[in-house]
Design a protein around this motif. Structure first.
Motif, PDB file in Angstrom:
ATOM      1  N   ASN A  78      16.044  33.638 -53.369  1.00  0.00           N
ATOM      2  CA  ASN A  78      16.313  35.073 -53.215  1.00  0.00           C
ATOM      3  C   ASN A  78      15.190  35.812 -52.506  1.00  0.00           C
ATOM      4  N   TYR A  83      19.203  35.166 -48.320  1.00  0.00           N
ATOM      5  CA  TYR A  83      19.808  34.795 -49.599  1.00  0.00           C
ATOM      6  C   TYR A  83      19.441  35.804 -50.684  1.00  0.00           C
ATOM      7  N   PRO A  86      21.746  37.861 -55.708  1.00  0.00           N
ATOM      8  CA  PRO A  86      21.402  36.940 -56.803  1.00  0.00           C
ATOM      9  C   PRO A  86      22.315  35.727 -56.917  1.00  0.00           C
ATOM     10  N   GLY A  89      23.888  34.688 -52.760  1.00  0.00           N
ATOM     11  CA  GLY A  89      22.771  34.231 -51.943  1.00  0.00           C
ATOM     12  C   GLY A  89      22.371  32.816 -52.310  1.00  0.00           C
ATOM     13  N   ARG A  90      22.290  32.557 -53.608  1.00  0.00           N
ATOM     14  CA  ARG A  90      21.962  31.202 -54.072  1.00  0.00           C
ATOM     15  C   ARG A  90      23.076  30.223 -53.713  1.00  0.00           C
TER      16      ARG A  90
END
Length: 265
Positions: A78, A83, A86, A89-90
């Motif tokens: 993050n 990314y 939370p 993005g992961r």
């Protein structure tokens, strides 16, 4: 936040001169090479009978390290703006090729613990050898190779289309020339594609070959054409590597002082 940022720098985006990140990369490279070596040795029955338990516990130790590394990458990704979200993005980071390779490297160890079918476990345990692909992450040359393939995508796609076209045309020609003489070998155009592949790539396995004069003529022409077709992507990639290396050297020269040769940044 500082801990997450530092973790990301160590495991993924090292700064120039970051010795901790460099030591981390070297240690993981050694661990990966040792792992792959042990997977290979473990396939030898006499060695497995003597050192099977040692190999198992070393693999357990390695998987623990790889798992912590994988979790650290997912947790700290993050930090990058790409990314930042939370969850998504992961998820986006985890779907990239290198994180997927990281996951495949540790997954076979946990499958038996999850009660997976024995056949599935055996198949996935073969994937342990893919840990060697984790070395791509720690090689600067890998980014160069990836960049060349990306820059030359259109040219490589065109050469691939040309190759596929020649495969189909040559299979059709040899089918019509040899079908009556060798109905079992050249039973259809799809069956003739194997001959086209080994002929165009100039491998010539020798298990399938033409008997008629027309078939031999087509075979000779296709073999000569195949030399050029196989050399085409090689030339494209060679030119791409030369361009990439020249750009890399130019950037390196721009970042140094022309008088003392020290880095400007």
């Amino acid at each position: 936040m500082e801990l997450k940022k530092r973790t990301w720098e160590i495991v993924e985006s090292a700064k120039p001169g970051d010795h901790v990140s460099r030591v981390f990369d070297i240690c993981l490279m050694v661990l990966i090479i040792t792992n792959v070596t042990m997977v290979i040795l473990d396939s030898v029955p006499s060695i497995h009978s003597k050192y099977g338990d040692l190999f198992f516990w070393f693999e357990a130790f390695s998987v623990a390290i790889f798992t912590v590394e994988y979790i650290a990458r997912i947790w700290s990704c993050n930090v990058s703006e790409r990314y930042a979200k939370p969850f998504f993005g992961r998820l986006r980071f985890a779907a990239h090729p290198l994180p997927l390779i990281d996951l495949i490297a540790i997954l076979p160890f946990f499958l038996p613990l999850l009660g997976a079918d024995l056949l599935i476990v055996r198949i996935f345990r073969l994937l342990r050898i893919l840990r060697i692909f984790k070395l791509v992450r720690y090689s600067r040359a890998s980014s160069l190779i990836g960049g060349v393939f990306k820059d030359k995508t259109e040219e490589l796609a065109l050469s691939t289309i040309l190759l596929m076209f020649m495969l189909i045309v040559s299979a059709a020609l040899i089918y019509h020339a040899e079908h009556e003489v060798q109905p079992e070998v050249f039973s259809s155009i799809p069956a003739a594609i194997w001959w086209s592949v080994v002929t165009l790539t100039t491998v010539g396995c020798g298990d399938v070959y033409p008997l008629t004069a027309m078939g031999k003529f087509f075979g000779g022409v296709i073999t000569v054409i195949g030399i050029g077709i196989v050399a085409l992507p090689t030339g494209i990639l060679s030119a791409g590597f030369v361009e990439a290396i020249n750009k890399s050297h130019a950037k390196s020269a721009e970042s140094k002082c022309p008088h003392c040769g020290k880095d400007l940044h």
